[in-house]
Design an enzyme around this catalytic site. Structure first.
Site, PDB file in Angstrom:
ATOM      1  N   HIS A 182       9.312   3.169   8.736  1.00 12.99           N
ATOM      2  CA  HIS A 182       9.117   2.215   9.810  1.00 12.99           C
ATOM      3  C   HIS A 182       8.092   2.615  10.408  1.00 12.99           C
ATOM      4  O   HIS A 182       7.910   3.859  10.921  1.00 12.99           O
ATOM      5  CB  HIS A 182      10.293   2.366  10.663  1.00 12.99           C
ATOM      6  CG  HIS A 182      10.407   1.342  11.696  1.00 12.99           C
ATOM      7  ND1 HIS A 182      10.472  -0.066  11.500  1.00 12.99           N
ATOM      8  CD2 HIS A 182      10.301   1.570  13.069  1.00 12.99           C
ATOM      9  CE1 HIS A 182      10.408  -0.759  12.740  1.00 12.99           C
ATOM     10  NE2 HIS A 182      10.329   0.351  13.642  1.00 12.99           N
ATOM     11  N   SER A 187       0.601  -1.230  -0.031  1.00 13.48           N
ATOM     12  CA  SER A 187       0.070  -0.066  -0.015  1.00 13.48           C
ATOM     13  C   SER A 187       0.778   1.197   0.092  1.00 13.48           C
ATOM     14  O   SER A 187       0.623   2.247  -0.698  1.00 13.48           O
ATOM     15  CB  SER A 187      -0.950  -0.101   1.165  1.00 13.48           C
ATOM     16  OG  SER A 187      -0.236   0.262   2.230  1.00 13.48           O
ATOM     17  N   ARG A 240      13.191  -7.869   4.495  1.00 18.57           N
ATOM     18  CA  ARG A 240      14.489  -8.848   4.818  1.00 18.57           C
ATOM     19  C   ARG A 240      15.517  -7.636   5.250  1.00 18.57           C
ATOM     20  O   ARG A 240      15.477  -6.681   4.743  1.00 18.57           O
ATOM     21  CB  ARG A 240      15.085  -9.062   3.353  1.00 18.57           C
ATOM     22  CG  ARG A 240      13.956 -10.159   2.554  1.00 18.57           C
ATOM     23  CD  ARG A 240      13.398 -11.345   3.297  1.00 18.57           C
ATOM     24  NE  ARG A 240      14.503 -12.091   3.623  1.00 18.57           N
ATOM     25  CZ  ARG A 240      14.438 -13.273   4.646  1.00 18.57           C
ATOM     26  NH1 ARG A 240      13.154 -13.270   5.207  1.00 18.57           N
ATOM     27  NH2 ARG A 240      15.491 -13.938   5.218  1.00 18.57           N
TER      28      ARG A 240
HETATM   29  C1  GRF Z   1       4.084  -0.710   6.933  1.00 24.16           C
HETATM   30  O1  GRF Z   1       3.295  -0.459   8.038  1.00 24.16           O
HETATM   31  C2  GRF Z   1       5.536  -0.392   6.803  1.00 24.16           C
HETATM   32  O2  GRF Z   1       5.699   0.869   7.902  1.00 24.16           O
HETATM   33  C3  GRF Z   1       5.851  -1.636   7.301  1.00 24.16           C
HETATM   34  O3  GRF Z   1       5.450  -2.780   6.611  1.00 24.16           O
HETATM   35  C4  GRF Z   1       3.961  -2.215   6.424  1.00 24.16           C
HETATM   36  C5  GRF Z   1       3.993  -2.351   5.044  1.00 24.16           C
HETATM   37  O4  GRF Z   1       2.704  -2.289   4.299  1.00 24.16           O
HETATM   38  N1  GRF Z   1       7.450  -1.800   7.078  1.00 24.16           N
HETATM   39  P1  GRF Z   1       2.437  -1.993   2.846  1.00 24.16           P
HETATM   40  O5  GRF Z   1       2.941  -3.458   2.201  1.00 24.16           O
HETATM   41  O6  GRF Z   1       3.083  -0.745   2.545  1.00 24.16           O
HETATM   42  O7  GRF Z   1       1.210  -2.082   2.760  1.00 24.16           O
END
Ligand code: GRF
Length: 198
Positions: A110, A14, A92
């Site tokens: 993050h 997303s 990863r």
């Molecule tokens: C997000 O919360 C990002 O901060 C974390 O993993 C999630 C990924 O969500 N590292 P998406 O795949 O962008 O929907």
């Protein structure tokens, strides 16, 4: 000059979609490739629907040999000639060898207010600690996990009846605003952090 942006994902993507959709008009960047370590990542299809080339480098065959995995990553993205890499839910850990190669040219999002809660389960940890606020951070990637110069943070309140899911959803909404905003600024050399409140 247009900057070529690679986006690394592992899941739904997303954040990747928000980044892709933001790179139009006078934006300095254009997506050149979306890469996933998981062929089942739903984000791959979403990138293809938008006409963005995709690459898959599965990590399992490398059996924990991160350096060999990263050589494969480098090989997969090389032909797309990225200038910048955005990690967007890429699950990863990258070694110093890879990170140093991209130092100053790689961003990550993050889901916590760094330096709080590096690593996983950030929402559960914020709830357990009784935090009154939580949020997300976009930062430059350095060899230390979830570290590196902060380029932007968005804060959200933690509400009394929050669960991990409701809190994660509130943070994700802000991720979708913060990451495109930071990337746009970063590509024109603006590295002063932005701070959003909601
Ligand atoms: C997000 O919360 C990002 O901060 C974390 O993993 C999630 C990924 O969500 N590292 P998406 O795949 O962008 O929907």
């Amino acid at each position: 000059m247009t900057r070529r942006v690679a986006i690394f994902i592992s899941g739904g993507g997303s954040n990747m979609v928000k980044l892709l959709d933001s790179m139009t008009g006078d934006h300095a960047g254009r997506a050149c490739v979306v890469l996933s370590n998981d062929p089942a990542a739903a984000g791959l299809e979403r990138a293809e629907e938008r006409g963005v080339p995709t690459e898959v480098v599965r990590h399992q065959p490398f059996h924990g040999d991160r350096t060999a995995f990263e050589h494969a990553l480098m090989g997969a993205i090389a032909k797309h000639k990225p200038d910048v890499i955005c990690l967007a839910g890429f699950m990863r850990k990258l070694t110093a060898g890879f990170v140093d190669e991209w130092r100053g040219h790689m961003l990550n999002i993050h889901p916590s207010l760094l330096p709080k809660y590096r690593g996983l389960h950030t929402h559960a940890r914020a709830l357990k600690a009784g935090d009154k606020e939580h949020g997300c951070t976009v930062h430059e990637v350095t060899p230390v996990l979830d570290d590196g110069p902060i380029l932007g943070q968005a804060r959200v309140p933690v509400l009394p009846d929050d669960t991990e899911a409701t809190l994660a959803a509130r943070v994700l909404e802000q991720e979708h605003i913060l990451y495109p905003m930071v990337l746009r600024r970063f590509l024109v050399g603006e590295k002063t952090p932005v701070f959003l409140e909601s």
